[in-house]
Design an enzyme around this catalytic site. Structure first.
Site, PDB file in Angstrom:
ATOM      1  N   SER A  69      -4.619  -0.862  -2.812  1.00  9.39           N
ATOM      2  CA  SER A  69      -5.376   0.100  -2.018  1.00  9.39           C
ATOM      3  C   SER A  69      -5.205  -0.191  -0.530  1.00  9.39           C
ATOM      4  O   SER A  69      -4.564  -1.176  -0.145  1.00  9.39           O
ATOM      5  CB  SER A  69      -6.857   0.039  -2.405  1.00  9.39           C
ATOM      6  N   TYR A  70      -5.781   0.646   0.302  1.00  7.61           N
ATOM      7  CA  TYR A  70      -5.632   0.510   1.751  1.00  7.61           C
ATOM      8  C   TYR A  70      -6.093  -0.877   2.191  1.00  7.61           C
ATOM      9  O   TYR A  70      -7.224  -1.277   1.919  1.00  7.61           O
ATOM     10  CB  TYR A  70      -6.448   1.581   2.469  1.00  7.61           C
ATOM     11  N   PRO A  71      -5.223  -1.648   2.882  1.00  8.34           N
ATOM     12  CA  PRO A  71      -5.538  -3.061   3.138  1.00  8.34           C
ATOM     13  C   PRO A  71      -6.359  -3.333   4.401  1.00  8.34           C
ATOM     14  O   PRO A  71      -6.659  -4.482   4.687  1.00  8.34           O
ATOM     15  CB  PRO A  71      -4.156  -3.697   3.258  1.00  8.34           C
ATOM     16  N   ARG A  72      -6.692  -2.295   5.153  1.00 10.69           N
ATOM     17  CA  ARG A  72      -7.505  -2.511   6.355  1.00 10.69           C
ATOM     18  C   ARG A  72      -8.911  -1.978   6.101  1.00 10.69           C
ATOM     19  O   ARG A  72      -9.171  -0.788   6.254  1.00 10.69           O
ATOM     20  CB  ARG A  72      -6.865  -1.851   7.573  1.00 10.69           C
ATOM     21  N   TYR A 125       0.837  -1.214   0.000  1.00 10.46           N
ATOM     22  CA  TYR A 125       0.000   0.000   0.000  1.00 10.46           C
ATOM     23  C   TYR A 125       0.868   1.259   0.000  1.00 10.46           C
ATOM     24  O   TYR A 125       0.635   2.197  -0.783  1.00 10.46           O
ATOM     25  CB  TYR A 125      -0.924  -0.027   1.214  1.00 10.46           C
TER      26      TYR A 125
END
Length: 410
Positions: free
Chosen positions: A145-148, A139
């Site tokens: 993209s944002y992994p969380r 990321y």
């Protein structure tokens, strides 16, 4: 409470614990509890012998078909022997049902954090903590993209075609991406959104990664292309026969018509199985009618992906903390990991769970954390005062009988 617990146990077992921290956490302990519960189920399991009948038919073309017993199995050898003998005495098989219906294998939902952790553990054999470390690095490098995220619905504002177009240059999945562009993306729609971040998807193409980073990036790309594709399509055939003794058996076949998303997603398997065509009301003589036996098997030990699924189901932790809680119970030596990935409780982990259980405090059960979350919501809604909730939590901890617990651990 962690400090008190650590100091009290270290006084009793200085040689064993040394400088080890014996921590307590409202998410950490239920996570340990899941492992202990499954381990106890496995240890307490007593296998039972079962019996079943199998019919085999080899056609004139040489095709071999196995028909499975509709009763599945029985646990009485005498009963199975009697039914088997009746089948042997009147072996003619009558075809009582032929059925063919469409069958689909669904493409994956858009990728959220929990699914990434589970699938990386199962398919890539990378643990959750390492998966998230890699995902966060990808990321920050601008590759995904944002992994969380808890979202598995793509927003309408996201230009899926542009994302797919960037992947058409890859020699492995580029052809599939080009075909997908031609037909248009058709993402499967999930049911969850955190109203903050979209599902995980590749933000740009790269072929310069290596090792685990490359494998995680490739999984994200292939998952994204698969979820934007079409379900795999097949035709399932079922044939049911009845022997003159009255026992019924069935066989199933599958013909895959269109692999669709499976062409880019090798992590899923769907195997074709052909069976010959049988005419309704026709008869034939089975090639063999066998009585077989076997034994029931215990449930498997939990693996990391199973543990994450249980944590999600019971509301233990969040997508951002699952990996942290699992890593904590490993580093504290509460659980160990077998070579095949199975999780087993260590002596300390088992002692803590059984110690608190023997005192009547179900700290390792998920309902305590669930009750806390429910109370926090009631506090937010103005239904409950926060002082009562805090007293309730510390009241449980304050009632611990450590003399009894030490006896159990010893």
């Amino acid at each position: 409470f962690t400090r008190f617990q650590t100091m009290r146990l270290k006084q009793a077992f200085p040689a064993v614990l040394g400088e080890q921290l014996v921590s307590y956490g409202p998410c950490q302990f239920p996570t340990l509890g899941f492992v202990v519960d499954r381990y106890k189920q496995v240890q307490a399991f007593i296998p039972e012998t079962f019996y079943k009948i199998k019919v085999t038919h080899q056609t004139e073309d040489g095709e071999k078909v196995e028909f499975n017993w509709k009763r599945v199995r029985v646990f009485s050898q005498v009963v199975c022997q009697v039914l088997h003998q009746l089948c042997l005495e009147s072996p003619t098989a009558h075809v009582v049902l032929t059925q063919s219906k469409p069958k689909s294998k669904w493409r994956p939902l858009p990728l959220d954090t929990v699914e990434l952790e589970k699938q990386a553990s199962r398919k890539l054999h990378i643990n959750a903590k390492e998966t998230m470390r890699i995902a966060e690095k990808l990321y920050t490098q601008g590759y995904i993209s944002y992994p969380r995220t808890e979202t598995n619905i793509f927003p309408d504002s996201l230009d899926l075609a542009t994302i797919i177009s960037a992947q058409t240059v890859d020699p492995n999945w580029g052809g599939f991406a080009a075909q997908l562009l031609a037909t248009g993306p058709n993402p499967r729609r999930g049911t969850k959104t955190d109203n903050a971040h979209p599902p995980i998807y590749p933000t740009k193409y790269t072929n310069g990664l290596q090792g685990s980073e490359q494998r995680v990036y490739e999984y994200v790309v292939r998952h994204f292309l698969a979820c934007c594709s079409q379900d795999a399509q097949g035709q399932e055939s079922t044939v049911e026969i009845e022997l003159e003794a009255g026992e019924r058996f069935s066989a199933q076949g599958l013909m895959i018509i269109a692999k669709n998303y499976l062409n880019v997603f090798p992590y899923d398997r769907w195997s074709a199985k052909t069976i010959p065509t049988y005419q309704l009301h026709s008869t034939f003589q089975p090639t063999s009618i066998e009585m077989m036996d076997g034994q029931t098997t215990p449930p498997p030990l939990l693996k990391e992906a199973d543990l994450i699924a249980l944590m999600e189901k019971h509301g233990i932790g969040t997508d951002a903390t699952h990996a942290e809680h699992i890593e904590t119970i490993k580093s504290r030596n509460y659980v160990g990991v077998l070579p095949d990935g199975g999780l087993v409780p260590g002596e300390l982990g088992m002692g803590l769970v059984e110690g608190y259980d023997s005192m009547g405090f179900a700290l390792s059960k998920p309902h305590l954390r669930a009750e806390l979350e429910a109370d926090l919501k009631r506090i937010c809604d103005g239904v409950k005062v926060k002082e009562g909730r805090v007293c309730g939590v510390f009241g449980v901890c304050g009632q611990v009988d450590y003399v009894k617990m030490l006896e159990v651990i010893q």
